[in-house]
Design an enzyme around this catalytic site. Sequence first.
Site, PDB file in Angstrom:
ATOM      1  CE  LYS A  11      -3.967  -2.261   2.252  1.00  0.00           C
ATOM      2  NZ  LYS A  11      -4.981  -2.160   3.341  1.00  0.00           N
ATOM      3  CE1 TYR A  51      -9.556  -2.808   0.408  1.00  0.00           C
ATOM      4  CE2 TYR A  51      -8.618  -0.984  -0.819  1.00  0.00           C
ATOM      5  CZ  TYR A  51      -8.461  -2.070   0.013  1.00  0.00           C
ATOM      6  OH  TYR A  51      -7.206  -2.425   0.462  1.00  0.00           O
ATOM      7  CB  THR A  93      -7.302  -5.410  10.030  1.00  0.00           C
ATOM      8  OG1 THR A  93      -7.811  -6.587   9.406  1.00  0.00           O
ATOM      9  CG2 THR A  93      -7.647  -4.191   9.198  1.00  0.00           C
ATOM     10  CG  ASN A 114      -3.681  -2.176   6.894  1.00  0.00           C
ATOM     11  OD1 ASN A 114      -3.565  -1.895   5.704  1.00  0.00           O
ATOM     12  ND2 ASN A 114      -4.705  -2.858   7.371  1.00  0.00           N
ATOM     13  CG  HIS A 117      -5.488  -6.381  -0.206  1.00  0.00           C
ATOM     14  ND1 HIS A 117      -6.707  -6.358   0.420  1.00  0.00           N
ATOM     15  CD2 HIS A 117      -5.573  -7.333  -1.174  1.00  0.00           C
ATOM     16  CE1 HIS A 117      -7.507  -7.246  -0.156  1.00  0.00           C
ATOM     17  NE2 HIS A 117      -6.843  -7.853  -1.130  1.00  0.00           N
ATOM     18  CD  GLU A 128      -9.045  -9.495  -3.372  1.00  0.00           C
ATOM     19  OE1 GLU A 128      -7.884  -9.820  -3.034  1.00  0.00           O
ATOM     20  OE2 GLU A 128      -9.919  -9.150  -2.557  1.00  0.00           O
TER      21      GLU A 128
HETATM   22  P1  GDP Z   1      -7.981  -6.768   5.803  1.00  0.00           P
HETATM   23  O1  GDP Z   1      -8.573  -7.939   5.065  1.00  0.00           O
HETATM   24  O2  GDP Z   1      -7.147  -7.177   6.988  1.00  0.00           O
HETATM   25  O3  GDP Z   1      -7.201  -5.827   4.882  1.00  0.00           O
HETATM   26  O4  GDP Z   1      -9.176  -5.924   6.437  1.00  0.00           O
HETATM   27  P2  GDP Z   1     -10.638  -5.495   5.887  1.00  0.00           P
HETATM   28  O5  GDP Z   1     -10.987  -6.257   4.627  1.00  0.00           O
HETATM   29  O6  GDP Z   1     -11.581  -5.551   7.041  1.00  0.00           O
HETATM   30  O7  GDP Z   1     -10.451  -3.953   5.518  1.00  0.00           O
HETATM   31  C1  GDP Z   1      -9.879  -3.537   4.313  1.00  0.00           C
HETATM   32  C2  GDP Z   1      -8.961  -2.361   4.586  1.00  0.00           C
HETATM   33  O8  GDP Z   1      -9.743  -1.259   5.048  1.00  0.00           O
HETATM   34  C3  GDP Z   1      -7.941  -2.578   5.718  1.00  0.00           C
HETATM   35  O9  GDP Z   1      -6.784  -3.281   5.315  1.00  0.00           O
HETATM   36  C4  GDP Z   1      -7.634  -1.151   6.122  1.00  0.00           C
HETATM   37  O10 GDP Z   1      -6.733  -0.522   5.193  1.00  0.00           O
HETATM   38  C5  GDP Z   1      -9.009  -0.493   6.017  1.00  0.00           C
HETATM   39  N1  GDP Z   1      -9.748  -0.534   7.287  1.00  0.00           N
HETATM   40  C6  GDP Z   1     -10.288  -1.614   7.915  1.00  0.00           C
HETATM   41  N2  GDP Z   1     -10.897  -1.268   9.057  1.00  0.00           N
HETATM   42  C7  GDP Z   1     -10.765   0.085   9.151  1.00  0.00           C
HETATM   43  C8  GDP Z   1     -11.216   1.059  10.106  1.00  0.00           C
HETATM   44  O11 GDP Z   1     -11.865   0.746  11.112  1.00  0.00           O
HETATM   45  N3  GDP Z   1     -10.881   2.364   9.851  1.00  0.00           N
HETATM   46  C9  GDP Z   1     -10.181   2.742   8.750  1.00  0.00           C
HETATM   47  N4  GDP Z   1      -9.891   4.049   8.569  1.00  0.00           N
HETATM   48  N5  GDP Z   1      -9.749   1.857   7.828  1.00  0.00           N
HETATM   49  C10 GDP Z   1     -10.035   0.546   8.023  1.00  0.00           C
END
Ligand code: GDP
Length: 140
Positions: A11, A51, A93, A114, A117, A128
Site C-alpha cells: 500500500k 473495495y 488488520t 497498514n 492487502h 482480485e
Molecule cells: P484486511 O482484510 O485485513 O485488509 O481488512 P478489511 O478487509 O476488514 O479492511 C480492508 C482495509 O480497510 C484494511 O486493510 C484497512 O486498510 C481499512 N480498514 C479496515 N478497518 C478500518 C477502520 O476501522 N478504519 C479505517 N480508517 N480503515 C479501516
Amino acid sequence: MAVERTLSIIKPDATRRNLTGAINKCFEDAGLRIVAQKRIQLTRDKAEGFYAVHKERPFYGDLCDFMTSGPVVVQVLEGEGAIAKNREVMGATNPDDAAEGTIRKLFAENIEANSVHGSDSPDNAATEIKYFFEGSEIIG
Ligand code: GDP
C-alpha cells in the site's frame, strides 16, 4: 496442501517509506514466490471498484483516498496454502493487534495505512488477481 495464488498489494504508506524490498523479503522468507508484480498508481475508479465490498462502511471514502495517495505494488504470490499463509505473514488488520514479526506489526502506521492487502479466500483471490493481471503476466 495445494499450491495456491493470492493477490497482494503493497500500500501507499509502504511505498512512500521505500519498504517494498523489506516487505518482499518477508514474503520470500515465508516461502511465498512473487510470480507477478507491478508498481501502479490506482485511479479513484479502480480503488473504489476494488473495495466495493466495503462501500457501506464509514471508512470507505478515507480508504479510497488513502489507496490513491501514492503508488501501490500489486503482486501475485504463489505457494503451498498461499492465501492463508499470506494472511498469517501480514498479521491482523489493526497493527495494535498484529502478532510479533508480522508485516503489519513491523511496518503498519495504523489500522488504515497498514502496509499490505492480501486476499482472504480462494474465490476472492481469483477475482482480485483478475482485477489487476492478465494470465500472460503471471510467470510461475
Ligand atoms: P484486511 O482484510 O485485513 O485488509 O481488512 P478489511 O478487509 O476488514 O479492511 C480492508 C482495509 O480497510 C484494511 O486493510 C484497512 O486498510 C481499512 N480498514 C479496515 N478497518 C478500518 C477502520 O476501522 N478504519 C479505517 N480508517 N480503515 C479501516
